[in-house]
Design a protein around this motif. Structure first.
Motif, PDB file in Angstrom:
ATOM      1  N   LEU A   1     132.361  32.469  17.021  1.00  0.00           N
ATOM      2  CA  LEU A   1     132.694  32.441  15.603  1.00  0.00           C
ATOM      3  C   LEU A   1     132.334  33.819  15.042  1.00  0.00           C
ATOM      4  N   ARG A   2     131.233  34.293  15.353  1.00  0.00           N
ATOM      5  CA  ARG A   2     130.556  35.776  14.904  1.00  0.00           C
ATOM      6  C   ARG A   2     131.780  37.103  15.385  1.00  0.00           C
ATOM      7  N   SER A   3     132.222  36.864  16.576  1.00  0.00           N
ATOM      8  CA  SER A   3     133.063  37.921  17.036  1.00  0.00           C
ATOM      9  C   SER A   3     134.346  37.870  16.372  1.00  0.00           C
ATOM     10  N   VAL A   4     134.718  36.398  15.936  1.00  0.00           N
ATOM     11  CA  VAL A   4     136.027  36.172  15.253  1.00  0.00           C
ATOM     12  C   VAL A   4     136.012  37.129  13.976  1.00  0.00           C
ATOM     13  N   ARG A   5     134.912  36.494  13.073  1.00  0.00           N
ATOM     14  CA  ARG A   5     134.587  37.231  12.016  1.00  0.00           C
ATOM     15  C   ARG A   5     134.727  38.753  11.743  1.00  0.00           C
TER      16      ARG A   5
ATOM     17  N   ALA B   1     127.502  52.595  10.921  1.00  0.00           N
ATOM     18  CA  ALA B   1     127.670  51.482  11.484  1.00  0.00           C
ATOM     19  C   ALA B   1     128.845  50.777  11.329  1.00  0.00           C
ATOM     20  N   MET B   2     129.527  50.576  12.424  1.00  0.00           N
ATOM     21  CA  MET B   2     130.698  49.690  12.444  1.00  0.00           C
ATOM     22  C   MET B   2     130.722  48.573  13.554  1.00  0.00           C
ATOM     23  N   THR B   3     131.270  47.460  13.455  1.00  0.00           N
ATOM     24  CA  THR B   3     131.867  46.650  14.603  1.00  0.00           C
ATOM     25  C   THR B   3     130.632  46.046  15.369  1.00  0.00           C
ATOM     26  N   GLY B   4     129.955  45.158  14.490  1.00  0.00           N
ATOM     27  CA  GLY B   4     128.997  44.422  15.287  1.00  0.00           C
ATOM     28  C   GLY B   4     129.790  43.231  15.869  1.00  0.00           C
ATOM     29  N   GLY B   5     129.092  42.169  16.468  1.00  0.00           N
ATOM     30  CA  GLY B   5     129.856  40.872  16.707  1.00  0.00           C
ATOM     31  C   GLY B   5     130.176  40.740  18.347  1.00  0.00           C
ATOM     32  N   GLY B   6     130.029  41.678  18.961  1.00  0.00           N
ATOM     33  CA  GLY B   6     130.454  41.748  20.457  1.00  0.00           C
ATOM     34  C   GLY B   6     131.743  41.392  20.607  1.00  0.00           C
TER      35      GLY B   6
ATOM     36  N   MET C   1     126.222  59.122  15.783  1.00  0.00           N
ATOM     37  CA  MET C   1     126.818  58.029  15.567  1.00  0.00           C
ATOM     38  C   MET C   1     125.816  56.755  15.518  1.00  0.00           C
ATOM     39  N   ALA C   2     126.115  55.829  14.708  1.00  0.00           N
ATOM     40  CA  ALA C   2     125.353  54.577  14.473  1.00  0.00           C
ATOM     41  C   ALA C   2     126.296  53.619  15.104  1.00  0.00           C
ATOM     42  N   VAL C   3     125.729  52.375  15.972  1.00  0.00           N
ATOM     43  CA  VAL C   3     126.725  51.185  16.264  1.00  0.00           C
ATOM     44  C   VAL C   3     126.604  50.232  15.133  1.00  0.00           C
ATOM     45  N   GLY C   4     127.399  49.077  15.133  1.00  0.00           N
ATOM     46  CA  GLY C   4     127.268  48.177  14.438  1.00  0.00           C
ATOM     47  C   GLY C   4     125.934  47.147  14.632  1.00  0.00           C
ATOM     48  N   SER C   5     125.909  46.052  13.962  1.00  0.00           N
ATOM     49  CA  SER C   5     124.759  45.137  14.161  1.00  0.00           C
ATOM     50  C   SER C   5     124.834  44.763  15.629  1.00  0.00           C
ATOM     51  N   GLN C   6     123.644  44.895  16.446  1.00  0.00           N
ATOM     52  CA  GLN C   6     123.317  44.411  17.609  1.00  0.00           C
ATOM     53  C   GLN C   6     123.014  43.001  17.885  1.00  0.00           C
ATOM     54  N   MET C   7     122.820  42.435  16.867  1.00  0.00           N
ATOM     55  CA  MET C   7     122.283  41.009  16.964  1.00  0.00           C
ATOM     56  C   MET C   7     122.970  40.047  17.935  1.00  0.00           C
ATOM     57  N   ALA C   8     124.354  40.117  18.028  1.00  0.00           N
ATOM     58  CA  ALA C   8     125.158  39.337  18.979  1.00  0.00           C
ATOM     59  C   ALA C   8     124.656  39.910  20.316  1.00  0.00           C
ATOM     60  N   ALA C   9     124.421  41.176  20.677  1.00  0.00           N
ATOM     61  CA  ALA C   9     123.892  41.370  21.942  1.00  0.00           C
ATOM     62  C   ALA C   9     122.489  40.855  22.103  1.00  0.00           C
TER      63      ALA C   9
ATOM     64  N   SER D   1     128.789  46.085  25.595  1.00  0.00           N
ATOM     65  CA  SER D   1     129.653  46.628  24.423  1.00  0.00           C
ATOM     66  C   SER D   1     128.956  47.729  23.534  1.00  0.00           C
ATOM     67  N   TYR D   2     127.543  47.651  23.640  1.00  0.00           N
ATOM     68  CA  TYR D   2     126.829  48.723  22.874  1.00  0.00           C
ATOM     69  C   TYR D   2     126.303  49.683  23.632  1.00  0.00           C
ATOM     70  N   SER D   3     125.704  49.252  24.918  1.00  0.00           N
ATOM     71  CA  SER D   3     125.123  50.530  25.937  1.00  0.00           C
ATOM     72  C   SER D   3     126.136  51.512  26.277  1.00  0.00           C
ATOM     73  N   ILE D   4     127.541  50.956  26.058  1.00  0.00           N
ATOM     74  CA  ILE D   4     128.496  51.890  26.670  1.00  0.00           C
ATOM     75  C   ILE D   4     128.484  53.271  25.833  1.00  0.00           C
ATOM     76  N   VAL D   5     128.082  53.167  24.602  1.00  0.00           N
ATOM     77  CA  VAL D   5     127.919  54.280  23.688  1.00  0.00           C
ATOM     78  C   VAL D   5     127.034  55.278  24.385  1.00  0.00           C
ATOM     79  N   ARG D   6     125.930  54.858  24.823  1.00  0.00           N
ATOM     80  CA  ARG D   6     124.892  55.932  25.581  1.00  0.00           C
ATOM     81  C   ARG D   6     125.499  56.516  26.870  1.00  0.00           C
ATOM     82  N   LYS D   7     126.329  55.375  27.589  1.00  0.00           N
ATOM     83  CA  LYS D   7     126.827  55.896  28.629  1.00  0.00           C
ATOM     84  C   LYS D   7     127.966  56.990  28.467  1.00  0.00           C
ATOM     85  N   VAL D   8     128.694  56.913  27.449  1.00  0.00           N
ATOM     86  CA  VAL D   8     129.700  57.892  27.180  1.00  0.00           C
ATOM     87  C   VAL D   8     128.927  59.302  26.781  1.00  0.00           C
ATOM     88  N   ASN D   9     128.002  59.048  25.981  1.00  0.00           N
ATOM     89  CA  ASN D   9     127.590  60.204  25.420  1.00  0.00           C
ATOM     90  C   ASN D   9     126.015  60.076  25.378  1.00  0.00           C
TER      91      ASN D   9
END
Ligand code: FNR
Length: 343
Positions: free
Chosen positions: A3-7, A63-68, A90-98, A107-115
């Protein structure tokens, strides 16, 4: 999909649809032209600091795109590539889903891998515990953690939170326990001097005002409601007024400006009002999704060169000196600041 990722996917679509409102107040702020700036544009240095973080640019992706889910991973990866190429934070969106579901961490750690060497900022809501805050930082090897405050957004969300007690105590514990700086941010409703005082008393030294006038989460959440809460659509402190509320009332606070910022002029005005950096969310997301990474990198690069031109015209060599340039303030921002005791 949960439900969270749909929202959260709906958030992206509705954010693009509702767009940026341009009610941030920057049109109320005017520079005073200087005919003798005694400047050479080659001397202009746009690097800045957010607390102890050294940034090569006053612009970062907020920050954008929480939800996973796959969508989060895709957007995070593309934003991280842009941040790396344009050399901005860069800030990521809420990491609560993760935090709740370890399978989402990629879906979040990719950001550190890229940069691997970039400035990357984590994000959680004020319901987070110290333990969760530590996991969020480790997940990204984050340089800082944002804690977002979004009371009105939650109230407009049919399934949103209704209990906001204890937030300041949790924030204080997180500030004391984390090895990295904590940034407390709003999400488009602005920060008042009263809220800034509570945060300062809790040991918070960096605030992102997240002002009214850009992405409007009341409108976004109202699109998902049967009974619209119209009165929240215009609720919030404009970005300009909010910057001044915090800068003037808490002179030791580091202030990040955000909320509707879209161009170099908005950025230089925000820095002149006393912010040390600026976060852009909705405007960058729209360019990324409509035109792609290449165009977003180009847009950020042209913002950098325009910021340098504006600083040349104003006769200032660095971001810190911008705080001293004379400004003329009119309209809603003038009246707000006068009534709130800041004139
Ligand atoms: C956001 N924003 C946000 N903020 C936050 O702290 N955690 C989050 O998970 C999100 N998620 C999110 C998703 C989408 C699609 C958008 C557009 C925005 C809020 C964002 O960081 C910023 O505070 C506001 O959008 C106001 O800035 P702009 O968009 O007017 O530049």
């Amino acid at each position: 999909m949960t439900l969270r990722s749909v929202r959260k996917n709906e958030h992206i679509a509705h954010a693009i649809e509702t767009g940026q409102e341009k009610k941030h107040g920057f049109d109320d702020v005017q520079f005073v032209h200087q005919s003798l700036p005694n400047m050479n544009s080659e001397r202009v240095d746009i690097s800045t600091t957010i607390g102890e973080l050294v940034m090569s640019s006053p612009i970062f992706i907020n920050a954008m795109t929480g939800g996973g889910g796959e969508r989060t991973k895709d957007v995070n990866q593309r934003l991280a590539e842009v941040a790396k190429r344009a050399n901005i934070g860069m800030a990521v969106g809420s990491q609560m889903a993760a935090i709740k579901n370890a399978e989402e961490r990629e879906s979040y750690s990719i950001v550190r891998k890229v940069n691997p060497k970039g400035v990357i900022i984590g994000n959680l809501g004020s319901e987070a515990t110290v333990e969760q805050a530590k996991i969020a930082v480790d997940m990204l090897e984050a340089n800082a953690l944002q804690i977002h405050l979004n009371v009105v957004q939650e109230l407009v969300m049919p399934e949103g939170d209704r209990d906001f007690s204890g937030a300041i105590d949790r924030i204080e514990k997180i500030v004391n326990a984390l090895p990295v700086p904590v940034i407390v941010k709003e999400v488009g409703y602005g920060m008042s001097k009263e809220a800034a005082k509570k945060l300062a008393d809790a040991g918070v030294s960096i605030v992102d005002v997240g002002g009214f006038g850009g992405t409007n989460f009341s409108k976004i959440e109202n699109m998902r409601r049967e009974k619209v809460l119209q009165f929240f659509n215009d609720w919030g402190i404009q970005t300009t007024s909010s910057i001044v509320e915090v800068v003037k009332s808490q002179p030791f606070m580091n202030v990040i400006a955000s909320g509707g910022i879209q161009n170099a002029l908005d950025i230089v005005k925000a820095l002149s009002l006393g912010a040390t950096a600026t976060g852009l969310a909705g405007y960058f997301l729209k360019i990324l999704l409509d035109d792609g990474e290449e165009e977003l990198v180009k847009e950020i690069e042209s913002m950098h060169s325009e910021i340098k031109m504006l600083m040349t015209a104003l006769g200032v060599e660095n971001v810190n000196e911008l705080k001293k340039v004379p400004l003329v303030i009119s309209g809603q921002t003038y009246h707000w600041l006068k009534q709130r005791g800041f004139s």
